[in-house]
Motif scaffolding. Structure first.
Motif, PDB file in Angstrom:
ATOM      1  N   MET A  27       0.816  -1.186   0.000  1.00 43.97           N
ATOM      2  CA  MET A  27       0.000   0.000   0.000  1.00 43.97           C
ATOM      3  C   MET A  27       0.861   1.251   0.000  1.00 43.97           C
ATOM      4  N   ALA A  28       2.034   1.182   0.607  1.00 47.68           N
ATOM      5  CA  ALA A  28       2.904   2.361   0.649  1.00 47.68           C
ATOM      6  C   ALA A  28       3.225   2.851  -0.754  1.00 47.68           C
ATOM      7  N   ASP A  29       3.474   1.922  -1.682  1.00 44.62           N
ATOM      8  CA  ASP A  29       3.793   2.329  -3.059  1.00 44.62           C
ATOM      9  C   ASP A  29       2.657   3.145  -3.660  1.00 44.62           C
ATOM     10  N   HIS A  30       1.430   2.705  -3.445  1.00 41.65           N
ATOM     11  CA  HIS A  30       0.264   3.446  -3.949  1.00 41.65           C
ATOM     12  C   HIS A  30       0.223   4.844  -3.348  1.00 41.65           C
ATOM     13  N   LEU A  31       0.340   4.935  -2.025  1.00 41.49           N
ATOM     14  CA  LEU A  31       0.264   6.244  -1.365  1.00 41.49           C
ATOM     15  C   LEU A  31       1.400   7.157  -1.799  1.00 41.49           C
ATOM     16  N   LEU A  32       2.566   6.597  -2.048  1.00 36.41           N
ATOM     17  CA  LEU A  32       3.709   7.403  -2.492  1.00 36.41           C
ATOM     18  C   LEU A  32       3.547   7.866  -3.940  1.00 36.41           C
ATOM     19  N   ARG A  33       2.747   7.142  -4.730  1.00 36.36           N
ATOM     20  CA  ARG A  33       2.482   7.560  -6.125  1.00 36.36           C
ATOM     21  C   ARG A  33       1.454   8.682  -6.212  1.00 36.36           C
ATOM     22  N   LEU A  34       0.722   8.939  -5.132  1.00 36.12           N
ATOM     23  CA  LEU A  34      -0.271  10.012  -5.173  1.00 36.12           C
ATOM     24  C   LEU A  34       0.427  11.330  -5.484  1.00 36.12           C
TER      25      LEU A  34
END
Length: 164
Positions: A1-8
């Motif tokens: 999930m961190a990857d998704h949040l960092l792509r925001l």
């Protein structure tokens, strides 16, 4: 999930967390917390997580409440991903006997406010943010079936995609 949040995008991350948040804090949020009281539902596109609904249970009462939070990457907004995540999370919460859900969002988060209005959340100004609340009814066999069918469909999709 961190990857998704960092792509925001910077804007979307600001909207998700109601303020600026450093990469390290995003990672702490993604990997920390009480795993028995936090649950996530994801929206995947080509096996990549592009949207997340987060459920955080508050209190220990039999009919507790939960805070919900959502994030969808910019390229996938405006296509119903957030609405679908919201609907799925409401069913998830209802099926766990949650009495009330709420969201807290920045006043400028028009997408989240639009989705909250679709589901008829009672919206109020709260400390410069907008808070939306919704009372949930007890689960029934149709809500349990809706969740099971949704999860089963997601597993089937993933299995079929793996065969290609």
């Amino acid at each position: 999930m961190a990857d998704h949040l960092l792509r925001l995008s910077e804007h979307d991350r600001y909207m998700r967390f109601s303020g600026r948040i450093a990469d390290a804090s995003v990672r702490t949020h993604a990997y920390g917390g009480d795993t028995l009281r936090r649950h996530f539902i994801g929206a995947f596109v080509d096996d990549v997580l592009r949207g997340v609904a987060e459920f955080a249970l508050i209190g220990n009462a039999p009919r507790a409440q939960a805070e919900l939070a959502f994030s969808v990457e910019s390229d996938f907004q405006g296509n119903g991903v957030g609405t679908d995540l919201f609907r799925r999370m409401l069913v998830f919460a209802r099926n766990r006997g949650v009495a009330r859900v709420f969201i807290v969002t920045a006043p400028g988060n028009h997408r989240m406010r639009h989705i909250a209005a679709k589901f008829q959340l009672d919206a109020r100004a709260a400390d410069g943010d907008m808070e939306g609340r919704l009372e949930l009814v007890s689960p029934d066999y149709l809500s349990v079936l809706e969740e099971a069918v949704g999860e089963g469909g997601a597993l089937l999709q993933r299995s079929v995609a793996g065969l290609r």
